[in-house]
Write a protein that holds these residues in place. Structure first.
Motif, PDB file in Angstrom:
ATOM      1  N   GLU A 194       0.834  -1.208   0.000  1.00 10.29           N
ATOM      2  CA  GLU A 194       0.000   0.000   0.000  1.00 10.29           C
ATOM      3  C   GLU A 194       0.865   1.252   0.000  1.00 10.29           C
ATOM      4  N   ALA A 195       1.924   1.246   0.784  1.00 13.88           N
ATOM      5  CA  ALA A 195       2.821   2.403   0.831  1.00 13.88           C
ATOM      6  C   ALA A 195       3.521   2.596  -0.513  1.00 13.88           C
ATOM      7  N   LEU A 196       3.897   1.498  -1.147  1.00 13.59           N
ATOM      8  CA  LEU A 196       4.547   1.589  -2.452  1.00 13.59           C
ATOM      9  C   LEU A 196       3.574   2.131  -3.504  1.00 13.59           C
ATOM     10  N   LEU A 197       2.323   1.694  -3.441  1.00  9.74           N
ATOM     11  CA  LEU A 197       1.314   2.200  -4.374  1.00  9.74           C
ATOM     12  C   LEU A 197       1.118   3.698  -4.211  1.00  9.74           C
ATOM     13  N   ASP A 198       1.026   4.136  -2.959  1.00 16.86           N
ATOM     14  CA  ASP A 198       0.829   5.568  -2.698  1.00 16.86           C
ATOM     15  C   ASP A 198       2.011   6.374  -3.230  1.00 16.86           C
ATOM     16  N   GLU A 199       3.215   5.871  -2.988  1.00 19.36           N
ATOM     17  CA  GLU A 199       4.400   6.596  -3.448  1.00 19.36           C
ATOM     18  C   GLU A 199       4.472   6.602  -4.968  1.00 19.36           C
ATOM     19  N   ALA A 200       4.177   5.460  -5.601  1.00 22.28           N
ATOM     20  CA  ALA A 200       4.214   5.388  -7.061  1.00 22.28           C
ATOM     21  C   ALA A 200       3.214   6.372  -7.670  1.00 22.28           C
ATOM     22  N   THR A 201       2.045   6.484  -7.062  1.00 22.86           N
ATOM     23  CA  THR A 201       1.026   7.425  -7.550  1.00 22.86           C
ATOM     24  C   THR A 201       1.527   8.858  -7.468  1.00 22.86           C
ATOM     25  N   GLU A 202       2.090   9.205  -6.318  1.00 24.43           N
ATOM     26  CA  GLU A 202       2.595  10.569  -6.143  1.00 24.43           C
ATOM     27  C   GLU A 202       3.750  10.857  -7.109  1.00 24.43           C
ATOM     28  N   LEU A 203       4.648   9.882  -7.284  1.00 23.85           N
ATOM     29  CA  LEU A 203       5.800  10.078  -8.147  1.00 23.85           C
ATOM     30  C   LEU A 203       5.396  10.301  -9.601  1.00 23.85           C
ATOM     31  N   GLN A 204       4.405   9.559 -10.070  1.00 24.22           N
ATOM     32  CA  GLN A 204       4.018   9.727 -11.465  1.00 24.22           C
ATOM     33  C   GLN A 204       3.370  11.079 -11.701  1.00 24.22           C
ATOM     34  N   HIS A 205       2.608  11.564 -10.712  1.00 25.36           N
ATOM     35  CA  HIS A 205       2.012  12.897 -10.855  1.00 25.36           C
ATOM     36  C   HIS A 205       3.095  13.977 -10.869  1.00 25.36           C
ATOM     37  N   LEU A 206       4.071  13.860  -9.978  1.00 24.26           N
ATOM     38  CA  LEU A 206       5.164  14.831  -9.935  1.00 24.26           C
ATOM     39  C   LEU A 206       5.989  14.789 -11.212  1.00 24.26           C
ATOM     40  N   ALA A 207       6.202  13.575 -11.727  1.00 24.15           N
ATOM     41  CA  ALA A 207       6.981  13.431 -12.961  1.00 24.15           C
ATOM     42  C   ALA A 207       6.302  14.156 -14.112  1.00 24.15           C
ATOM     43  N   MET A 208       4.991  14.022 -14.228  1.00 19.37           N
ATOM     44  CA  MET A 208       4.273  14.665 -15.321  1.00 19.37           C
ATOM     45  C   MET A 208       4.207  16.175 -15.142  1.00 19.37           C
ATOM     46  N   GLU A 209       4.196  16.630 -13.893  1.00 18.94           N
ATOM     47  CA  GLU A 209       4.229  18.070 -13.647  1.00 18.94           C
ATOM     48  C   GLU A 209       5.580  18.662 -14.045  1.00 18.94           C
ATOM     49  N   GLN A 210       6.654  17.986 -13.677  1.00 18.70           N
ATOM     50  CA  GLN A 210       7.986  18.516 -13.933  1.00 18.70           C
ATOM     51  C   GLN A 210       8.429  18.331 -15.380  1.00 18.70           C
ATOM     52  N   SER A 211       7.891  17.332 -16.069  1.00 19.54           N
ATOM     53  CA  SER A 211       8.286  17.067 -17.468  1.00 19.54           C
ATOM     54  C   SER A 211       7.048  16.942 -18.344  1.00 19.54           C
ATOM     55  N   GLU A 212       6.246  17.975 -18.332  1.00 17.28           N
ATOM     56  CA  GLU A 212       4.994  17.963 -19.089  1.00 17.28           C
ATOM     57  C   GLU A 212       5.268  17.762 -20.577  1.00 17.28           C
ATOM     58  N   GLY A 213       4.580  16.808 -21.170  1.00 16.05           N
ATOM     59  CA  GLY A 213       4.713  16.546 -22.593  1.00 16.05           C
ATOM     60  C   GLY A 213       5.887  15.671 -22.977  1.00 16.05           C
ATOM     61  N   ASN A 214       6.692  15.234 -22.009  1.00 17.50           N
ATOM     62  CA  ASN A 214       7.830  14.360 -22.312  1.00 17.50           C
ATOM     63  C   ASN A 214       7.300  12.991 -22.725  1.00 17.50           C
ATOM     64  N   PRO A 215       7.567  12.548 -23.961  1.00 18.41           N
ATOM     65  CA  PRO A 215       7.018  11.260 -24.420  1.00 18.41           C
ATOM     66  C   PRO A 215       7.468  10.072 -23.571  1.00 18.41           C
ATOM     67  N   LEU A 216       8.723  10.089 -23.086  1.00 19.72           N
ATOM     68  CA  LEU A 216       9.199   8.969 -22.275  1.00 19.72           C
ATOM     69  C   LEU A 216       8.461   8.924 -20.948  1.00 19.72           C
ATOM     70  N   VAL A 217       8.255  10.080 -20.340  1.00 16.18           N
ATOM     71  CA  VAL A 217       7.491  10.123 -19.089  1.00 16.18           C
ATOM     72  C   VAL A 217       6.072   9.619 -19.331  1.00 16.18           C
ATOM     73  N   ASN A 218       5.449  10.057 -20.427  1.00 14.40           N
ATOM     74  CA  ASN A 218       4.101   9.580 -20.754  1.00 14.40           C
ATOM     75  C   ASN A 218       4.079   8.067 -20.931  1.00 14.40           C
ATOM     76  N   ALA A 219       5.110   7.525 -21.595  1.00 12.36           N
ATOM     77  CA  ALA A 219       5.164   6.079 -21.830  1.00 12.36           C
ATOM     78  C   ALA A 219       5.308   5.312 -20.519  1.00 12.36           C
ATOM     79  N   ILE A 220       6.183   5.789 -19.630  1.00 10.73           N
ATOM     80  CA  ILE A 220       6.399   5.104 -18.354  1.00 10.73           C
ATOM     81  C   ILE A 220       5.135   5.147 -17.508  1.00 10.73           C
ATOM     82  N   VAL A 221       4.516   6.316 -17.423  1.00 11.32           N
ATOM     83  CA  VAL A 221       3.300   6.453 -16.619  1.00 11.32           C
ATOM     84  C   VAL A 221       2.169   5.629 -17.216  1.00 11.32           C
ATOM     85  N   ALA A 222       2.074   5.603 -18.560  1.00 14.58           N
ATOM     86  CA  ALA A 222       1.044   4.785 -19.211  1.00 14.58           C
ATOM     87  C   ALA A 222       1.213   3.310 -18.862  1.00 14.58           C
TER      88      ALA A 222
END
Length: 532
Positions: free
Chosen positions: A343-371
């Motif tokens: 559960e803790a890992l899920l929560d952290e993974a969720t937060e990390l993906q949101h932060l990643a998309m905020e900091q690298s908006e439109g980055n295709p690699l970030v989109n692919a990893i999060v997808a």
């Protein structure tokens, strides 16, 4: 240091040197030396015996590794002479008496010269120790760099199109290909592409130059791609590719995708070797690259190391792509059941993906990893498909983008489409050092499509590329049993017992938490019972 207290001095900066009161006590033999280093650089100078065996004799069976450790301890004690009692061993662990040991890296002054190297010339020739040593060297360089922090200004990439014709079609094709390579690099590290227009500013600050030369040849064209580090003129990548139709370049067909992805990957792999090590981009790239090697091993301790390395990369250069990789590491830990606090890992993974998309908006690699995560972990078909399509549209040469689109089609109930997209991703990534990740994924999708022969081919390719990869061997074991190849299945089971602590056929078949969801869903674990 002038030792007046009878301490054993262990010098690891530069070449290894172990001495006491002016006498050299360095043992002979690289593995004997490495054993002392593993202890000296641990937090409390203690390590479990099994951990040491895995680092120094990873290719040996448990009994032989234990025998090798006992022999090494005997030789080290003989070398230390009157200091032999500093080395303490029992059935569970090996340690040094920390009160009687001085280590220059921990107890001396931090070196200011970034050319300082940890354990220069120590060649142990064990992949696990080499991975550990790379991580320790990266950590040392990170510590040195923190004494003189710099702002990340970004790598400058000059993309040039060269043709023997003035036709707009040919020049456009060369320009598109060169820029796609530049874009691929800029997805993975902070970078800017430079214009090649006549009125462009001075290009003397260029870091990387990417040339794409397109020449008519018979009924087709030859495309020569070359990337070099401009200040040193070192060639980072070069390749000649034949194309029949320029539309394949413009549309980024599979052949062009493979060349672009290969060029991008090799440039990224060599960047830390040519850039000034004080630059945050260089340090972050080195840390993240090592983190990827550790991540794609899927082994518990390696995943933990990968997490730390990606965190360090983000600290050096505040780039969201490193957060995306960190979130992927957390998702692999969840899928591999590598940690208990899911559960803790899920929560952290969720937060990390949101932060990643905020900091690298439109980055295709970030989109692919999060997808990929939204598909495999969060089971979000719409979110997975949306980001995967954006990733492929922005970078059709990305094997990461295509595998995320394959994931989207799998969870949407289109396994045949997923198989085709996975095959494309696998083809594009065939020269990657992490190709076993795509091979293993294709094996799983082929299983879901009821294509055991294709699944075996992909699984065997993954096992060849990464002989210690647990996911590939798990699926091969079931596939061999399904095909009635019980001798092969038993050999894989024996290997799994060596590379995965706690593995057993009973656990594979009967433990619902064991990470073989697709095999269990398809009922392919039952044939394994013939081996029980």
């Amino acid at each position: 240091m002038v030792n007046e207290n009878g301490l054993l001095e262990i010098h690891v900066l530069g070449a290894l040197n172990i001495e006491a009161q002016g006498r050299c006590l360095t043992p002979k033999g690289a593995k004997n030396q490495a054993l002392l280093v593993l202890l000296a650089l641990s937090s409390d100078m203690t390590r479990p015996r099994r951990w040491i065996e895995d680092k120094l004799w990873s290719t040996f069976g448990p009994e032989q590794a234990s025998a090798n450790l006992r022999q090494a301890l005997s030789k080290i004690r003989a070398s230390l002479g009157t200091y032999a009692d500093i080395l303490v061993a029992d059935r569970a662990s090996v340690s040094l008496d920390a009160s009687r040991v001085w280590v220059d890296l921990h107890d001396g002054e931090m070196p200011l010269d970034e050319r300082s190297e940890l354990l220069q010339g120590l060649d142990v020739r064990d992949p696990e120790f080499e991975d550990w040593l790379r991580a320790e060297r990266a950590e040392l360089q990170s510590k040195i760099a923190r004494f003189a922090p710099q702002d990340a200004r970004g790598i400058l990439i000059h993309c040039r199109a060269i043709t023997d014709s003035d036709t707009g079609h040919e020049r456009l094709a060369a320009d598109v290909m060169a820029n796609r390579i530049g874009e691929g690099v800029s997805e993975q590290v902070r970078a800017w592409r430079q214009s090649q227009d006549d009125d462009a500013p001075d290009l003397t600050a260029t870091d990387i130059q990417v040339d794409c030369q397109l020449i008519a040849e018979g009924n087709g064209h030859a495309v020569f791609v070359k990337a070099l580090h401009k200040p040193s003129a070192r060639i980072l990548y070069s390749k000649l590719t034949k194309v029949g139709d320029l539309s394949g370049v413009l549309d980024c067909d599979e052949t062009m995708g493979r060349t672009i992805f290969e060029a991008t990957d090799q440039i990224m792999g060599k960047l830390p070797q040519v850039l000034d090590n004080a630059r945050p981009e260089a340090r972050a790239t080195a840390l993240s690259r090592l983190g990827m090697y550790r991540m794609f091993s899927f082994e518990q301790d390696s995943l933990r190391e990968a997490y730390g390395l990606m965190k360090q990369a983000h600290e050096r250069d505040n780039n969201g792509v490193y957060l995306a990789w960190t979130s992927l590491i957390r998702s692999i830990q969840i899928m591999e059941r590598a940690e208990t606090n899911v559960e803790a890992l899920l929560d952290e993974a969720t937060e990390l993906q949101h932060l990643a998309m905020e900091q690298s908006e439109g980055n295709p690699l970030v989109n692919a990893i999060v997808a990929k995560m939204r598909g495999s972990i969060f089971r979000d078909p719409a979110g997975c498909l949306e980001l995967a399509e954006l990733a492929v549209e922005a970078n059709p040469a990305s094997a990461y983008a295509w595998v995320s689109l394959a994931e989207a089609n799998m969870i949407a109930g289109r396994p045949e489409d997923a198989l085709a997209m996975s095959a494309r991703a696998r083809s594009i990534a065939r020269t990657s050092p992490f190709k076993h990740w795509w091979d293993t994924g294709h094996c799983v999708i082929a299983i879901a499509c009821n294509r055991p022969a294709e699944a075996i081919e992909a699984g065997e390719a993954a096992a060849r590329a990464a002989p210690l990869s647990r996911p590939a061997h798990r699926h091969l074991l079931a596939l061999y049993a399904l095909e009635g190849q019980l001798d092969k299945a038993q050999k894989v089971a024996d290997k799994m017992a060596k590379i995965e602590p706690g593995f057993s056929l009973d656990r594979l078949v009967n433990d619902d938490n064991y990470p073989v969801r697709t095999l269990r869903k398809k009922g392919l674990l039952e044939p394994i019972r013939a081996l029980l």
